[in-house]
Design an enzyme around this catalytic site. Structure first.
Site, short mmCIF file in Angstrom:
data_model
loop_
_atom_site.label_atom_id
_atom_site.label_comp_id
_atom_site.label_asym_id
_atom_site.label_seq_id
_atom_site.Cartn_x
_atom_site.Cartn_y
_atom_site.Cartn_z
CD1 TRP A 12 -4.67 9.21 3.95
CD2 TRP A 12 -5.30 7.26 3.08
NE1 TRP A 12 -5.23 8.47 4.96
CE2 TRP A 12 -5.62 7.27 4.47
CE3 TRP A 12 -5.60 6.12 2.33
CZ2 TRP A 12 -6.23 6.19 5.10
CZ3 TRP A 12 -6.20 5.04 2.97
CH2 TRP A 12 -6.52 5.08 4.34
CG ASP A 13 -7.99 11.94 4.39
OD1 ASP A 13 -6.90 11.37 4.41
OD2 ASP A 13 -8.42 12.64 5.31
CD GLU B 70 -2.22 7.67 10.37
OE1 GLU B 70 -3.21 7.96 11.08
OE2 GLU B 70 -1.93 8.27 9.32
CE LYS C 272 -5.53 7.87 13.54
NZ LYS C 272 -4.47 8.76 13.05
CD GLN C 273 -7.20 5.32 9.48
OE1 GLN C 273 -8.12 5.71 8.80
NE2 GLN C 273 -6.09 6.01 9.64
#
Lengths: 289, 1071
Positions: B638-639, B777, B889-890
């Protein structure tokens, strides 16, 4: 004065594994380890007995026999003098491929992971010495798995070259354990140091890749490690604890340690701590102090 | 050069003595090099000569590389033989006229009659030369002075022969002897005898050069479909001599329509149509050199284009090999440290979206990982756990260098200087290496490129200098990696196949210039070429390499690779490449004033982003590490759509479209995944390769050797909405209706359909999406992830919007589409219901989104206590423990804020950013950029700047320890986003662009260009005082918004704005 008795002729050029013995049962625990290695490399075991006063070969063999050792198949070197000096001379004998000795002999000193002889040898030589912790050796088997704890710095890795050579000779696999100490970022300052990934976008891609790169750097430092089966593990926690934990977890046959500091009191803590708890022999490498 | 000669010819036929060479003793090596170049460029060369093949072989053929002989024919023995060359360069007789014994006897008899005639009618001695195939020669002037007259003295020779004959009693001179010969031939029964003369001799034979041309016409030109208009014929004797037609005039007669040139003296002029150049063999070589240039894509000399590559002066070469002087346009790596070699290879990699070449050393060491990757070349099972992986193509970049028998290598001998430079401005990798070996210091400089203009091409120029006379050996090779099997490996093109029989073809052309010559390779063994020469200090050797890659069917790939080289040269390709980079930088450069580190980081990002895309390929995309390393096996995430695509959408729309078309072409894979999980529509693969099928492994071996389940392939569904988001953003930014109608609509509808089936109505009257993984995640299998649900709702609403739009504006396209996709009015109505009643966990009081159901109840962790960690937080705490905490995580909710800026009020954005930022462990390389963007938008400029620097350091500082496996293209895209969309505050509006500049403290100014619906806008933003200038570089008038103010930006009317410190409003200066 050196006295060498050879009961069985060795093939010219075959490797010599020399095991030091002070006559104690504790020191004799190193014999099976030495024998296993000698068989593995198709070499011969020699027993080095150094004692302050002279004794006869027959006495020594008799003594060995009382400790259940097969004296008929052992070559014997006998020296008179200071035990540490005698062992060090053997360590530096080009004909000797590896010296094996127990961490303790006649005297078990509480709170000291090494007896004074072993410590003096560890302090005074940069040649590989395999230290056998008498109380840890239960099963004597060939060295098939060597565990290399690494901090990721090229200097430590390069110091491992003799271990790689030994692994190649033994046909042993390497378990490289990258130990990350809490707050241990300072070591990463050395150029080429392999740091663990602070970010791991997709761990199933990131960690195998990181492992490959780690091994590649190990190979880049050592040059000739190709062909040695290797696997990388990443351990996190107090260094000595993690080393011995992984040694048990991986059923390591020997731990390879690089001595990075002097052996004076209060130094070489990791080495002392590992020797205090190692479940297997420790192959000690490092520069002479 | 006459205009007639300023076009490339496909076949060049030429005479030997006097035309190609002055005489038989001349060194024909320079000519051989030209013929090599011509045959390499696909030109057929035909030597037509009266002499025997052996002479031509010695003087010419043996100086040609075997692989270059295949397009050469030698028509020898005055039309009696034609020699060609088989694949390995060995000569073969293609045709031969064999005289019968009777004919042989008749030829002898005729010649002797001529000799006897001379004896009877004069006191002159003439001599018969018998040992010629199918002919006899009568030497009319067998005297030492004229034993071997050069063609340049033909006038003198003619005077001497005529004088001798007439003085000796043959009043009619040469003409008389000619007539006597013709008569003698007839008398002995040779009715079709060919009587010719080169003045010194009269020849009587069974064939002449006209027979050569006839054979070439029938067997070469006709077979290759080459018209005579594409044939150039060169000679030196077209014009009459002593009243006889010149010996080359037969060539002209038999090749009507060809272009004929004479380089001879032609004392009596040339026949009509023949271009008389004069100048002898030197002039002829000029003609050939011009042909080489024309065939190398150099264009017409009349257009004033660059010189022939071999004509580059040392100064020019030095300039070429010198990096851009501006340090803001380059990255240098000094010294050679094997442990960080892989990182350098990644950071300095070259790519053009089709092929990527790691920046390995010219002479690789054991630490090198030279790789060339081809986009889309995936091989099933090549990666860990049996998943598909990008497989490396055969490597071409390494050299073997030896000086006086000593192999050069950075890990042997003494390195005096070693540096590599990535020249961003020119898109080239430069290296400079001075190495000391006993007795010598050797300098090796190189330039390598992957052509941005012709994406199948890569090339290299290497200059090698010595400080003492030395024997230098250089060897090039194309080497396949393990797993590739040779299919057909020849000197010019090699084809290898993967296990699944995909073929990779590599065509190569290497030339060496040394000591003013172009020595032929001493050995050319398959794809290996080895040169050896005596090098002098003042004369460097220059190696030029050009390779082309293709993959697919073996024959097609081979043809494609070969064809790509047929009209290209290293220097020509390099020139095109440099022009292409000029154009790219003009459209995409980002300038930062006041912060050189940030400036270089931005250019590094733009360089790799621009290198990553192939605007001509709709079936490939950009993997997580682009084509710079084997990390992530080339898989697409998806990046690409969320982090990388915005750069392309706003600076290179054509590339953005091609990348989105990849998602269109992989829709079937997405449909299959949705169906397999029991849903409708399209659920895109979390990890995608060439087919769009899911390629995420289900289980892997973890760090401690335990089996770990990987759930992202099964549960990380937001990728479908992310792709729809990118489609919509692209369409809004470009107005590319054709894309929307032909492809984009299908993606938006099918992904919306997926969400409609994925969300379930529950007892609370709300639609829920349970058991997913959001961008964070660390928390798997969560319910109602705010980002996923919000994006699903957004996707459903865009589905409805696009359905309404297409049905109204393009009803003829809408009906068959709906029919094909099986949508009903009821279905669309349900989408609205799902969207309107989708649960988005949000607390009205705190204005906080709850990242997922139950998140607020998880254990809080003070991440400041872990600042010194060197591993991600999930490794520090362990995965299970991490799941029980609020550690992220992000960016997750922060990601929602970044993408749905228009839907979330700024005060809500601030509240959520302030809440989630301290809880984020920044465990993903994608995270800091998104935090930088939102921090900038919400005015947290110090934080924004910190996150910007963290993002920049991911590859440049190797803070992750894994740049070795390739650059993080998503993070680099994020860096551009945080700059342009964060600090520049650019966002899309329905009728134009909005800017909200907020520059960090260390920046004085920010300058960039973006494209919007056919317009090019240049923004120049200043921090103190806050001001902005906008210029419409291209396109029609458009709307710009800054704050509450709306401005019109028109061509030739730049906007100068300043932010009023009192009310914060943007106002035009001077008003």
């Amino acid at each position: 004065m050196t006295q060498t008795a050879t009961l069985h002729k060795k093939a010219t050029g075959s490797p010599i594994v020399l095991v030091a013995w002070d006559g104690s049962p504790a020191a004799a625990r190193a014999f099976p380890v030495a024998r296993a290695i000698a068989e593995q490399v198709h070499g011969a075991v020699e027993v080095l007995h150094v004692c302050p006063s002279s004794s006869t070969e027959a006495d020594v063999r008799k003594h060995l026999g009382r400790q259940g050792l097969d004296v008929e198949h052992l070559d014997l070197r006998m020296e008179v003098g200071d035990p540490a000096s005698g062992i060090l001379a053997a360590v530096h004998d080009p004909a000797v491929n590896l010296v094996v000795l127990a961490t303790h002999g006649r005297v078990i000193e509480q709170g000291r992971p090494m007896g004074h002889v072993a410590e003096e040898i560890a302090r005074r030589t940069s040649r590989p010495v395999l230290l056998v912790r008498p109380e840890a050796v239960c099963v004597h088997r060939p060295l098939r798995r060597l565990m290399l704890p690494l901090d990721g710095t090229p200097s430590t890795t390069r110091a491992l070259a003799p271990a790689i050579a030994l692994a190649q000779r033994l046909g042993a696999a390497l378990d490289v354990v990258h130990v990350i100490a809490p707050g241990g970022r300072g070591e990463a300052a050395e150029v080429g140091s392999m740091r663990p990934p602070r970010y791991a976008d997709q761990p199933h891609h990131e960690w195998p890749q990181w492992e490959r790169e780690f091994l590649d750097r190990v190979h880049a430092c050592l040059g000739d490690a190709e062909g040695v089966p290797s696997h990388v593990y990443c351990a996190r926690g107090p260094v000595a604890d993690e080393i011995t934990r992984y040694a048990r977890k991986l059923s390591a046959d020997a731990i390879v340690l690089v001595r990075r500091s002097r052996m004076e009191s209060g130094r070489a803590r990791t080495l002392r701590a590992v020797l205090d708890d190692a479940p297997c022999p420790v192959l000690l490498l490092g520069a002479a102090a | 050069m006459p205009p007639t000669l300023q076009r490339p010819f496909r076949t060049i036929i030429f005479d030997w003595d006097g035309t190609a060479v002055v005489d038989r003793s001349e060194d024909a090596t320079p000519l051989a090099r030209l013929i090599e170049d011509l045959t390499e460029a696909g030109v057929w060369c035909v030597v037509v000569t009266g002499t025997n093949f052996h002479n031509i072989d010695l003087q010419l053929c043996r100086h040609l590389r075997p692989s270059r002989r295949r397009r050469l024919f030698v028509c020898a023995n005055r039309g009696s033989e034609v020699y060609g060359f088989e694949a390995r360069g060995r000569s073969v007789v293609r045709w031969q006229r064999q005289a019968t014994p009777e004919e042989d006897a008749a030829l002898t008899a005729a010649a002797e009659r001529v000799r006897d005639y001379a004896r009877q009618h004069s006191d002159l001695e003439v001599r018969v030369i018998y040992d010629r195939l199918n002919r006899r020669k009568i030497d009319l002037i067998p005297v030492p002075e004229w034993a071997d007259p050069p063609k340049s003295r033909i006038g003198d020779l003619l005077v001497a022969v005529e004088g001798r004959l007439r003085g000796g009693g043959i009043e009619g001179g040469l003409r008389e002897m000619f007539d006597v010969t013709r008569r003698a031939a007839t008398e002995v029964g040779l009715l079709d005898a060919r009587i010719t003369s080169d003045v010194k001799h009269i020849e009587v034979g069974l064939t002449d050069k006209g027979d050569s041309i006839d054979w070439i016409n029938r067997n070469l030109l006709a077979a290759e479909g080459i018209g005579l208009s594409d044939v150039l014929v060169g000679g030196d004797e077209f014009g009459p001599i002593a009243g006889f037609p010149g010996s080359d005039d037969l060539l002209r007669e038999r090749s009507p329509g060809a272009v004929h040139i004479s380089v001879g003296a032609e004392p009596d002029g040339v026949p009509e149509g023949v271009i008389h150049l004069g100048g002898g063999p030197r002039r002829f070589r000029d003609v050939l050199r011009e042909q080489v240039r024309l065939h190398s894509g150099g264009g017409s000399a009349a257009e004033g284009d660059g010189s022939h590559p071999e004509a580059l002066s040392q100064d020019d070469m030095g300039q070429l090999l010198s990096p851009t002087s501006d340090p803001l346009w380059r990255f240098d790596e000094h010294g050679y440290e094997p442990t960080i070699e892989h990182e350098a290879e990644s950071r300095f990699a070259l790519s053009n979206g089709f092929l990527g070449v790691r920046a390995s050393l010219d002479v690789p060491t054991a630490a090198s990982m030279p790789r060339t990757y081809l986009a889309g070349l995936f091989e099933q099972g090549a990666g860990e756990y049996g998943v598909p992986a990008l497989v490396p193509a055969p490597d071409w970049s390494g050299l073997d260098l030896t000086v006086d028998g000593q192999a050069l290598s950075p890990d042997r001998g003494e390195i005096v200087v070693h540096s590599r430079t990535l020249d961003l401005r020119r898109g080239v990798l430069l290296s400079s290496w001075r190495h000391r070996v006993p007795g010598h210091t050797v300098a090796v400089e190189s330039l390598r490129f992957a052509s941005l203009a012709r994406r199948t091409l890569a090339g290299e120029v290497v200059r090698l200098s010595v400080d003492a006379p030395s024997t230098v050996q250089i060897e090039t090779a194309i080497e396949a990696h393990e797993g590739l099997r040779p299919h057909s490996v020849g000197p010019d093109v090699g084809v290898w196949t993967t296990a699944s029989r995909r073929a990779i073809a590599v065509a190569s052309a290497d030339t060496l210039q040394a000591d003013g010559m172009r020595p032929r390779p001493e050995r050319a063994d398959g794809p290996r070429r080895l040169w050896r020469w005596e090098a002098r200090p003042e004369v460097p050797g220059v190696l030029q390499r050009l390779v082309s890659f293709a993959w697919g069917d073996a024959q097609v790939a081979e043809d494609t690779a070969r064809r790509a080289l047929s009209d290209a040269s290293t220097m020509g390709a390099l020139r095109e490449h440099l022009r292409a980079w000029d154009e790219r930088w003009a459209l995409s450069d980002v300038g930062i004033e006041g912060d050189e580190e940030a400036q270089r980081a931005l250019r590094f990002a733009v360089y790799h982003l621009s290198s990553a895309a192939d605007p001509h390929s709709e079936v490939t995309s950009i993997g997580a590490r682009a084509l710079t390393g084997d990390g992530y096996l080339g898989h697409v995430f998806w990046d690409l759509e969320i982090f990388t695509l915005p750069f392309f959408t706003f600076t290179w729309p054509r590339a953005a479209r091609a990348l989105l078309m990849y998602r269109y072409h992989t829709l079937d894979g997405a449909r299959a995944k949705a169906a397999a999980l029991g849903y409708r529509g399209a659920l895109y693969a979390w990890e995608s390769t060439d087919t769009g099928a899911e390629t995420t492994p289900k289980t892997v071996v973890g760090l401690d050797g335990e089996l770990v389940q990987i759930l992202s392939g099964e549960l990380e569904h937001h990728v479908s909405a992310d792709i729809a988001y990118a489609v919509w953003q692209y369409w809004q930014a470009t107005g590319d209706d054709d894309f929307l109608v032909s492809a984009g609509v299908e993606i938006v509808l099918e992904t919306a359909s997926f969400w409609a089936s994925r969300a379930k109505l529950e007892g609370d009257g709300r639609y829920h999406i349970r058991r997913v993984i959001g961008p964070d995640e660390y928390h798997e299998g969560v319910d109602d992830n705010a980002y996923t649900n919000a994006m699903a709702r957004w996707n459903l609403r865009r589905g409805l919007e696009v359905a309404d739009l297409i049905s109204r504006r393009w009803p003829d396209r809408w009906r068959p589409l709906v029919e094909r996709l099986g949508f009903s009015v009821e279905e669309l109505s349900r989408w609205r219901d799902v969207a309107d009643r989708m649960l988005i966990p949000f607390d009205e009081q705190s204005k906080l989104y709850e990242q997922f159901a139950g998140y607020f109840g998880l254990e809080e962790v003070d991440l400041s206590q872990y600042q010194d960690r060197v591993v991600p937080m999930d490794v520090v705490l362990g995965p299970e423990n991490t799941r029980r905490t609020q550690v992220l995580k992000q960016a997750d909710v922060v990601m929602l804020l970044a993408l749905l800026d228009h839907e979330v009020p700024r005060d809500v954005q601030r509240a959520n950013f302030d809440y989630y930022e301290p809880r984020c462990g920044q465990g993903s390389s994608l995270s800091p950029a998104m935090h930088a963007l939102v921090a900038a938008r919400t005015g947290r400029l110090d934080l924004a700047e910190r996150f910007f620097r963290e993002t920049a350091a991911i590859d440049l500082g190797d803070s992750m320890g894994n740049a070795a496996a390739g650059v993080h293209i998503g993070a680099l895209g994020g860096l551009w986003m945080s700059t342009v969309m964060g600090f520049g505050g650019m966002s899309l509006e329905a009728d134009g662009l909005r800017f909200e500049p907020r520059l960090p403290a260390s920046w004085l100014g920010l300058r960039f260009r973006v494209q919007w619906r056919g317009r090019q806008v240049e923004a120049d933003l200043r921090r103190e005082p806050a001001s902005a200038e906008f210029r419409l570089v291209e396109g029609q008038e458009m709307v710009l918004r800054l704050g509450e103010a709306t401005f019109s930006l028109a061509p030739d009317r730049p906007l100068s704005l300043r932010k009023d410190e009192r009310d914060g409003a943007w106002k035009e200066t001077g008003r």
